[in-house]
Scaffold this active site. Structure first.
Site, PDB file in Angstrom:
ATOM      1  N   LYS A   1       2.329  -3.316   5.896  1.00 45.68           N
ATOM      2  CA  LYS A   1       2.525  -3.080   4.455  1.00 45.68           C
ATOM      3  C   LYS A   1       3.982  -2.725   4.130  1.00 45.68           C
ATOM      4  O   LYS A   1       4.475  -3.054   3.052  1.00 45.68           O
ATOM      5  CB  LYS A   1       1.569  -1.979   3.968  1.00 45.68           C
ATOM      6  CG  LYS A   1       0.089  -2.368   4.057  1.00 45.68           C
ATOM      7  CD  LYS A   1      -0.212  -3.582   3.190  1.00 45.68           C
ATOM      8  CE  LYS A   1      -1.656  -4.021   3.222  1.00 45.68           C
ATOM      9  NZ  LYS A   1      -1.917  -5.208   2.402  1.00 45.68           N
TER      10      LYS A   1
ATOM     11  N   TYR B   1      -1.307  -1.160  10.327  1.00 40.43           N
ATOM     12  CA  TYR B   1      -1.456  -1.400   8.883  1.00 40.43           C
ATOM     13  C   TYR B   1      -0.178  -0.970   8.128  1.00 40.43           C
ATOM     14  O   TYR B   1       0.334  -1.717   7.278  1.00 40.43           O
ATOM     15  CB  TYR B   1      -2.681  -0.627   8.382  1.00 40.43           C
ATOM     16  CG  TYR B   1      -3.047  -0.857   6.947  1.00 40.43           C
ATOM     17  CD1 TYR B   1      -3.730  -2.006   6.551  1.00 40.43           C
ATOM     18  CD2 TYR B   1      -2.741   0.090   5.967  1.00 40.43           C
ATOM     19  CE1 TYR B   1      -4.083  -2.205   5.222  1.00 40.43           C
ATOM     20  CE2 TYR B   1      -3.099  -0.101   4.644  1.00 40.43           C
ATOM     21  CZ  TYR B   1      -3.773  -1.250   4.274  1.00 40.43           C
ATOM     22  OH  TYR B   1      -4.122  -1.437   2.961  1.00 40.43           O
TER      23      TYR B   1
ATOM     24  N   SER C   1       0.862  -1.189   0.000  1.00 41.88           N
ATOM     25  CA  SER C   1       0.000   0.000   0.000  1.00 41.88           C
ATOM     26  C   SER C   1       0.891   1.229   0.000  1.00 41.88           C
ATOM     27  O   SER C   1       2.027   1.178   0.505  1.00 41.88           O
ATOM     28  CB  SER C   1      -0.880   0.006   1.258  1.00 41.88           C
ATOM     29  OG  SER C   1      -1.471   1.279   1.430  1.00 41.88           O
TER      30      SER C   1
HETATM   31  P1  NAP Z   1     -11.721  -5.779   1.095  1.00 49.59           P
HETATM   32  O1  NAP Z   1     -12.701  -5.246   0.110  1.00 49.59           O
HETATM   33  O2  NAP Z   1     -11.959  -5.548   2.543  1.00 49.59           O
HETATM   34  O3  NAP Z   1     -11.501  -7.344   0.818  1.00 49.59           O
HETATM   35  C1  NAP Z   1     -10.590  -8.069   1.607  1.00 49.59           C
HETATM   36  C2  NAP Z   1     -10.507  -9.488   1.112  1.00 49.59           C
HETATM   37  O4  NAP Z   1      -9.567 -10.193   1.953  1.00 49.59           O
HETATM   38  C3  NAP Z   1     -11.828 -10.232   1.232  1.00 49.59           C
HETATM   39  O5  NAP Z   1     -11.971 -11.111   0.144  1.00 49.59           O
HETATM   40  C4  NAP Z   1     -11.654 -11.030   2.537  1.00 49.59           C
HETATM   41  O6  NAP Z   1     -12.386 -12.253   2.577  1.00 49.59           O
HETATM   42  C5  NAP Z   1     -10.188 -11.352   2.472  1.00 49.59           C
HETATM   43  N1  NAP Z   1      -9.644 -11.690   3.787  1.00 49.59           N
HETATM   44  C6  NAP Z   1      -9.681 -10.969   4.933  1.00 49.59           C
HETATM   45  N2  NAP Z   1      -9.068 -11.629   5.924  1.00 49.59           N
HETATM   46  C7  NAP Z   1      -8.654 -12.815   5.409  1.00 49.59           C
HETATM   47  C8  NAP Z   1      -7.966 -13.947   5.920  1.00 49.59           C
HETATM   48  N3  NAP Z   1      -7.580 -13.986   7.207  1.00 49.59           N
HETATM   49  N4  NAP Z   1      -7.715 -14.984   5.099  1.00 49.59           N
HETATM   50  C9  NAP Z   1      -8.103 -14.966   3.805  1.00 49.59           C
HETATM   51  N5  NAP Z   1      -8.754 -13.931   3.253  1.00 49.59           N
HETATM   52  C10 NAP Z   1      -9.027 -12.868   4.046  1.00 49.59           C
HETATM   53  O7  NAP Z   1     -10.243  -5.165   0.828  1.00 49.59           O
HETATM   54  P2  NAP Z   1      -9.627  -4.514  -0.505  1.00 49.59           P
HETATM   55  O8  NAP Z   1      -9.832  -3.047  -0.450  1.00 49.59           O
HETATM   56  O9  NAP Z   1     -10.058  -5.264  -1.697  1.00 49.59           O
HETATM   57  O10 NAP Z   1      -8.063  -4.759  -0.251  1.00 49.59           O
HETATM   58  C11 NAP Z   1      -7.356  -5.862  -0.810  1.00 49.59           C
HETATM   59  C12 NAP Z   1      -5.866  -5.686  -0.533  1.00 49.59           C
HETATM   60  O11 NAP Z   1      -5.405  -4.450  -1.080  1.00 49.59           O
HETATM   61  C13 NAP Z   1      -5.532  -5.625   0.967  1.00 49.59           C
HETATM   62  O12 NAP Z   1      -4.309  -6.274   1.209  1.00 49.59           O
HETATM   63  C14 NAP Z   1      -5.416  -4.156   1.232  1.00 49.59           C
HETATM   64  O13 NAP Z   1      -4.615  -3.878   2.352  1.00 49.59           O
HETATM   65  C15 NAP Z   1      -4.792  -3.682  -0.060  1.00 49.59           C
HETATM   66  N6  NAP Z   1      -5.005  -2.266  -0.327  1.00 49.59           N
HETATM   67  C16 NAP Z   1      -6.243  -1.753  -0.504  1.00 49.59           C
HETATM   68  C17 NAP Z   1      -6.390  -0.405  -0.773  1.00 49.59           C
HETATM   69  C18 NAP Z   1      -7.724   0.233  -0.994  1.00 49.59           C
HETATM   70  O14 NAP Z   1      -7.769   1.457  -1.160  1.00 49.59           O
HETATM   71  N7  NAP Z   1      -8.811  -0.502  -1.052  1.00 49.59           N
HETATM   72  C19 NAP Z   1      -5.265   0.418  -0.824  1.00 49.59           C
HETATM   73  C20 NAP Z   1      -4.015  -0.143  -0.638  1.00 49.59           C
HETATM   74  C21 NAP Z   1      -3.884  -1.477  -0.403  1.00 49.59           C
HETATM   75  P3  NAP Z   1     -13.848 -12.351   3.310  1.00 49.59           P
HETATM   76  O15 NAP Z   1     -14.801 -11.634   2.402  1.00 49.59           O
HETATM   77  O16 NAP Z   1     -14.142 -13.795   3.360  1.00 49.59           O
HETATM   78  O17 NAP Z   1     -13.694 -11.678   4.625  1.00 49.59           O
END
Ligand code: NAP
Length: 248
Positions: free
Chosen positions: A160, A156, A143
């Protein structure tokens, strides 16, 4: 031309958000997709059916990425079903935001376990088969917060930033085996994770981004296609920012 034809990908945390976007774009690019979820069983089943419509193999696995033994078991099952794992995307992640003054030990540990330990768990489980086949591409979801830091996100940001050190070390250790390892640092990508933020914060973020919009899961997914495909055959140990210029 499909860029991922005949490649098998394992994507963690694909029931929602960015992971789901990656799974969809990968299936469209001809990949067979194994993906995990933790709690969202119904969404995972729907995604499995949707991905199968693109003609490749697709299967969802309930597997907690933070648990070492579950990661080993998952990789064994995926290998049995798919034969090889050519691409691993460590995408699963959570937030438990709080000021350092207020954050509990439990919330610090949980974020490190799900976001950082998971990357170790899954990477450790896939490198043996990847070494045997003498190829592999590992992509870790960091991130911009891991690069810059963020008030209210010590847990977090630490997880990251840890991913970036891990990624570079894997690239150095396994380059001679033709295993590449890169990281992506998304900025503000509009998903359920960011839906939790208040509207004023979101508006301020959008205004501060040079491209004047939040990112879409497809923006991250397209970068994953590049890093997973042979188009990036000479790229390892790098972090690509997918942030609309946010950190520029
Ligand atoms: P999200 O919409 O909250 O989705 C998270 C996903 O991770 C869901 O499919 C969830 O599964 C799964 N998950 C959570 N805990 C888990 C575990 N212990 N084992 C296996 N799966 C698990 O998040 P997102 O925004 O798509 O983010 C995805 C990645 O990108 C993350 O690593 C996040 O830190 C990174 N990121 C996101 C952003 C952003 O702006 N969105 C920015 C920078 C980085 P369930 O549905 O079953 O809970």
């Amino acid at each position: 031309m499909k860029l991922l034809e005949n490649k098998n990908a394992l994507i963690t945390g694909a029931s929602r958000g960015i992971g789901r976007g990656i799974a969809e774009v990968f299936a469209k690019q001809g990949a067979n997709v194994a993906f995990t979820y933790n709690a969202s069983a119904t969404a995972a089943l729907e995604l499995e059916k949707e991905l199968q419509q693109y003609g490749g193999k697709a299967k969802g696995y309930k597997s907690d990425a933070s648990q070492f033994d579950q990661a080993q078991q998952l990789v064994d099952e995926v290998l049995k079903e798919f034969g090889t794992i050519d691409i691993l995307i460590n995408n699963a992640g959570i937030t438990k935001d709080n000021l350092l003054m207020r954050i509990s030990e439990e919330d610090f540990d949980k974020v490190i376990e799900v976001n950082l330990k998971s990357v170790f768990n899954l990477t450790k489980a896939v490198i043996k088969p990847m070494m045997k086949q003498r190829s592999g591409s590992i992509i870790n979801m960091s991130s911009v917060v891991g690069v810059k830091g963020n008030a209210g996100q010590t847990n977090y940001a630490a997880s990251k930033a840890g991913i970036l050190g891990f990624t570079k070390s894997v690239a150095l250790e396994l380059g001679s085996r033709n295993i590449r390892c890169n990281a992506i640092a998304p900025g503000f990508i509009e998903t359920e994770m960011t839906d939790k933020l208040d509207e004023n914060t979101v508006k301020a973020w959008r205004d501060a981004i040079p491209l004047k919009r939040g990112g879409f899961p497809e923006d991250v997914a397209n970068t994953c296609v590049f890093l997973a495909s042979d188009m990036s055959a000479y790229i390892t140990g790098q972090t690509i920012h997918v942030d609309g210029g946010m950190l520029t």
